[in-house]
Design a protein around this motif. Sequence first.
Motif, short mmCIF file in Angstrom:
data_model
loop_
_atom_site.label_atom_id
_atom_site.label_comp_id
_atom_site.label_asym_id
_atom_site.label_seq_id
_atom_site.Cartn_x
_atom_site.Cartn_y
_atom_site.Cartn_z
N LYS A 1 49.56 -48.61 -37.95
CA LYS A 1 50.34 -47.38 -38.10
C LYS A 1 50.27 -46.86 -39.53
O LYS A 1 50.14 -45.65 -39.76
N LYS A 2 50.36 -47.75 -40.51
CA LYS A 2 50.30 -47.32 -41.91
C LYS A 2 48.97 -46.63 -42.21
O LYS A 2 48.93 -45.59 -42.87
N VAL A 3 47.88 -47.21 -41.75
CA VAL A 3 46.57 -46.61 -42.01
C VAL A 3 46.43 -45.29 -41.26
O VAL A 3 45.95 -44.29 -41.81
N PHE A 4 46.88 -45.27 -40.00
CA PHE A 4 46.77 -44.04 -39.21
C PHE A 4 47.61 -42.91 -39.82
O PHE A 4 47.16 -41.76 -39.88
N ASP A 5 48.82 -43.23 -40.25
CA ASP A 5 49.73 -42.20 -40.76
C ASP A 5 49.37 -41.71 -42.16
O ASP A 5 49.90 -40.68 -42.60
N ASN A 6 48.49 -42.43 -42.84
CA ASN A 6 48.13 -42.06 -44.22
C ASN A 6 46.62 -42.02 -44.37
O ASN A 6 46.03 -42.85 -45.07
N PRO A 7 45.95 -41.06 -43.72
CA PRO A 7 44.49 -41.01 -43.76
C PRO A 7 43.97 -40.74 -45.17
O PRO A 7 44.50 -39.90 -45.90
N GLU A 8 42.93 -41.47 -45.54
CA GLU A 8 42.31 -41.31 -46.85
C GLU A 8 40.80 -41.22 -46.68
O GLU A 8 40.21 -41.90 -45.84
N LEU A 9 40.16 -40.40 -47.50
CA LEU A 9 38.71 -40.22 -47.43
C LEU A 9 37.98 -41.38 -48.09
O LEU A 9 38.58 -42.21 -48.78
N GLY A 10 36.67 -41.43 -47.87
CA GLY A 10 35.84 -42.50 -48.39
C GLY A 10 35.95 -42.69 -49.89
O GLY A 10 35.90 -41.73 -50.65
N PHE A 11 36.09 -43.94 -50.30
CA PHE A 11 36.24 -44.36 -51.69
C PHE A 11 37.53 -43.84 -52.32
O PHE A 11 37.70 -43.91 -53.53
N GLU A 12 38.44 -43.32 -51.48
CA GLU A 12 39.77 -42.93 -51.95
C GLU A 12 40.87 -43.72 -51.22
O GLU A 12 42.04 -43.38 -51.32
N GLU A 13 40.50 -44.78 -50.53
CA GLU A 13 41.43 -45.50 -49.64
C GLU A 13 42.27 -46.53 -50.41
O GLU A 13 42.35 -47.70 -50.04
N HIS A 14 42.90 -46.09 -51.49
CA HIS A 14 43.69 -47.00 -52.32
C HIS A 14 44.92 -47.51 -51.57
O HIS A 14 45.28 -48.70 -51.67
N MET A 15 45.58 -46.64 -50.82
CA MET A 15 46.77 -47.05 -50.08
C MET A 15 46.41 -48.04 -48.97
O MET A 15 47.09 -49.06 -48.80
N ALA A 16 45.36 -47.74 -48.23
CA ALA A 16 44.94 -48.65 -47.15
C ALA A 16 44.58 -50.01 -47.72
O ALA A 16 45.00 -51.06 -47.20
N ARG A 17 43.77 -50.02 -48.78
CA ARG A 17 43.40 -51.29 -49.40
C ARG A 17 44.64 -52.06 -49.84
O ARG A 17 44.77 -53.26 -49.55
N ASP A 18 45.56 -51.39 -50.51
CA ASP A 18 46.77 -52.08 -51.00
C ASP A 18 47.64 -52.59 -49.85
O ASP A 18 48.23 -53.67 -49.96
N ASN A 19 47.71 -51.82 -48.77
CA ASN A 19 48.50 -52.27 -47.62
C ASN A 19 47.91 -53.54 -47.00
O ASN A 19 48.64 -54.46 -46.61
N TYR A 20 46.58 -53.58 -46.89
CA TYR A 20 45.94 -54.78 -46.35
C TYR A 20 46.16 -55.97 -47.28
O TYR A 20 46.51 -57.07 -46.84
#
Length: 407
Positions: free
Chosen positions: A23-42
């Motif tokens: 849900k976190k990744v889906f709700d906060n889409p980020e473009l390529g090489f800008e996925e700082h939030m997704a990386r940090d959440n993982y």
Amino acid sequence: MDYRDIITKALASHDVHLREINKKVFDNPELGFEEHMARDNYVSLLRSLGFEATPSAYGVPTAFVTEYGSGGRVVAFNAEYDALPDIGHACGHNLVGTASLASFLGVVAALKESGIPGRVRLIGTPAEENLGGKAHLVRGGAFKDVDACLMTHPGPRGVFNKAPYTGNAYSTSLSMDKFIVSYTGKPAHAAMAPYQGVNALDAANLAYNAISMLRQQIKEHERIHFIIKHGGDAPNIIPIATKVDAQVRSGARSEIRALKARVLKCFEGAAVATGCTMKVEDICAYSDLRPNKPICSLYADEMAALGTPVECDLERTIPGPGSTDQGNVCYECPAFHSGFDILTPPGAYNHTRGFTASAGSDEAYDRCIESAKGMAGAAWRILADDHVASEVKNAFLDDEEINPRDQ
């Protein structure tokens, strides 16, 4: 306890965590090489579960890696999480990452229960869409010691597979080269002295039309796409500069080189005809996907045992029409890229808003977890069974002899 039961139990125990990251990744889409939030959440989730997780792994800022186990063979799962401009997770990479995390956790549980040597690795792989993040990871050494690399991807139900199948174990794809062509001309007043100008927009338009004609004379599986990203600054100024974002797709790397050479001739001809100068900037190159057949069969066996059978046509010769940087990984180590179906509105293929909505559904989450169980089971068998591991390795070496690495 049977390894399948161990994996199923482990995924059930982590259901809250898996749903949360999805849900976190889906709700906060980020473009390529800008996925700082997704990386940090993982990374945050993995550390909360007791794993060491390294952000910015292999020299790629928005990647990460974590690993469990010691000795033995290494299996890896690739977690994608980049989105598309304006339409978010229209390719379902939130589900791709969730499935890989789930598979990782399932294999961890099986290793803990058995005590056998072996390692399982989860790699955060950014920028699959258009920027070839996995090619950067390959160059950084992420897969140099990997005995098998697995990932799965969602697609619309009823399009690529028919009942009773719920997905595909043997998926192929086209190689792809992405590049930018820039034309430079000479500005002039479009009304008072147009003859003093050299029109860079004319060059882009000529190239567009030449390539449209070329499409009649290419192989059936080949594809050419491009857009004019910049066409000038004002209609009363002869455009000094234009920029074209281009992609070409074909089969093996040798085929794509030949097609790209023909496409570049179109661009060059337009430069000559208009008097513009031309510059080509290569962005990324995706190799064709050559899935490891024993891994595909293992996954198909696991999915059948789960009661969710997938198609596994190992004799398929027509490549799938898309492209993925998992193709680059397939040339580095034994790997595959399965597909699972999710329920979508009619006509809602990947890269559409309709698919975005479906990728965030509970039904899609459930389907990705089923696929994750299959991947975990296949990976476990590679770690635990010397004969299975030998078959996987030999098939990779045979493929390498027929179609050598060329990236």
